[in-house]
Design a protein around this motif. Structure first.
Motif, short mmCIF file in Angstrom:
data_model
loop_
_atom_site.label_atom_id
_atom_site.label_comp_id
_atom_site.label_asym_id
_atom_site.label_seq_id
_atom_site.Cartn_x
_atom_site.Cartn_y
_atom_site.Cartn_z
N TYR A 164 6.99 2.50 -7.97
CA TYR A 164 7.31 2.28 -6.55
C TYR A 164 8.62 1.51 -6.42
CZ TYR A 164 2.58 3.66 -5.17
OH TYR A 164 1.42 4.36 -4.94
N ARG A 219 -4.57 6.10 -11.58
CA ARG A 219 -4.84 6.63 -10.25
C ARG A 219 -4.26 8.04 -10.18
NH1 ARG A 219 -3.92 4.08 -5.11
NH2 ARG A 219 -5.76 5.36 -4.91
N HIS A 222 -0.98 10.18 -5.31
CA HIS A 222 -1.47 9.84 -3.97
C HIS A 222 -0.33 9.37 -3.09
CE1 HIS A 222 -1.38 6.06 -6.21
NE2 HIS A 222 -1.16 5.49 -5.06
N HIS A 224 0.38 6.89 0.39
CA HIS A 224 -0.21 5.85 1.26
C HIS A 224 0.27 6.02 2.70
CE1 HIS A 224 -1.47 3.05 -2.01
NE2 HIS A 224 -0.48 3.61 -2.67
FE LIG Z 1 -0.30 3.62 -4.71
#
Ligand SMILES: [Fe+2]
Length: 313
Positions: A164, A219, A222, A224
């Protein structure tokens, strides 16, 4: 060796003093919580016959967890974020506010103040030439299916390495983070790149504990969302892309059936042109339903420490 000391006056007295019950001042709520938590820790030590060696390992683990800055990553890994969601869902049901698009956990990697635009945004900075172009579209409505204009759809996701921006300083500022205000038809459209799944830092404290539990720290891919509009319940959610190895095996327990969406490869040049693209892309559609409420506390996201929150508008 099994000794029982929890019911002794000495331990009860100790717990009361630990929590400051015998002192004026302080915060009653904090005293109550600390008393209960320390009671439960003591009880765990007694019930499981925790040795001093094990106890000190745990203390040093907490120290290291703080140094890594991973407490907010361990929390979802231990199901705590999911548990808070379960409670909020139950509260909504009790208050007659169930329905709409389901919530799921926020995760620790939101950054406030992403660029805001009307109707459309390009989210990626174009530097990842190997990435698959993603067109993410959706309609925001109320519970009756009426389109909601001027809803703020705040989107953030990882890059093709599962990293990120902001936390990964190699990415440009606000890469893969945008706020899109729905147009007069309640629609939002984002051009971005298909994210990869996220994995906990392999040498970090979270993964270290997960290893002890025989669990992975992955994870699925995905995306958000925060979605908000005055007079409607704030929505914190995520979508999981179908077909990922971890779609139904998320270490953070964020997957919900209604939030698994298909990523559809589009080869049709005419469709690509509609989005100003000159090659194939992958389309993801996520329609969002908000629930009306006059409770102002429910219209805002709950407070927690978020990067740049309070520093940006
Ligand atoms: Fe995330």
């Amino acid at each position: 060796m099994t000794v029982k000391t929890m019911q002794t006056a000495e331990v009860k007295d100790l717990l009361e003093k630990v929590a400051g019950f015998n002192k004026e001042g302080g915060n009653e709520r904090v005293k109550t919580i600390v008393h209960r938590v320390m009671h439960d820790v003591f009880q765990t030590i007694e019930d499981l016959d925790i040795t001093p060696d094990e106890f000190w390992q745990a203390v040093y683990y907490v120290n290291a967890l703080g140094q890594n800055g991973e407490a907010a990553l361990l929390a979802p890994g231990l199901g705590m974020d999911k548990y808070l969601d379960i409670r909020m869902d139950a509260e909504d049901a009790q208050a007659g506010l169930a329905g709409g698009t389901p919530r799921t956990i926020e995760g620790p990697l939101y950054v406030a103040g992403a660029p805001k635009s009307e109707g459309f945004a390009r989210m990626d900075d174009g530097t990842d030439e190997t990435a698959e172009t993603m067109i993410l579209t959706g309609l925001v409505t109320d519970e009756n299916g009426q389109p909601l204009a001027n809803a703020v759809v705040d989107i953030w996701h990882a890059n093709t390495k599962g990293a990120y921006s902001y936390f990964d300083q190699s990415q440009s500022e606000y890469n893969l983070r945008r706020r899109i205000v729905t147009d007069e038809n309640g629609r939002y459209t984002a051009r971005s790149i298909i994210p990869a799944g996220y994995g906990c830092p392999p040498e970090g404290c979270t993964q270290q504990l997960l290893n002890e539990l025989g669990r992975h720290g992955n994870r699925p891919a995905h995306i958000h969302f925060f979605v908000s509009k005055p007079e409607y319940k704030h929505l914190t959610t995520q979508i999981n892309l179908a077909g990922d190895e971890y779609t139904y095996d998320d270490f953070a327990f964020a997957t919900r059936e209604e939030l698994v969406v298909d990523a559809v490869r589009v080869e049709d040049a005419a469709k690509a042109e509609l989005f100003g693209l000159n090659g194939p892309f992958t389309q993801v559609e996520f329609n969002i339903q908000l629930v009306a409420t006059d409770k102002s506390a429910l219209q805002a996201r709950h407070e927690r420490k978020r990067a740049l929150e309070g520093e940006t508008a």
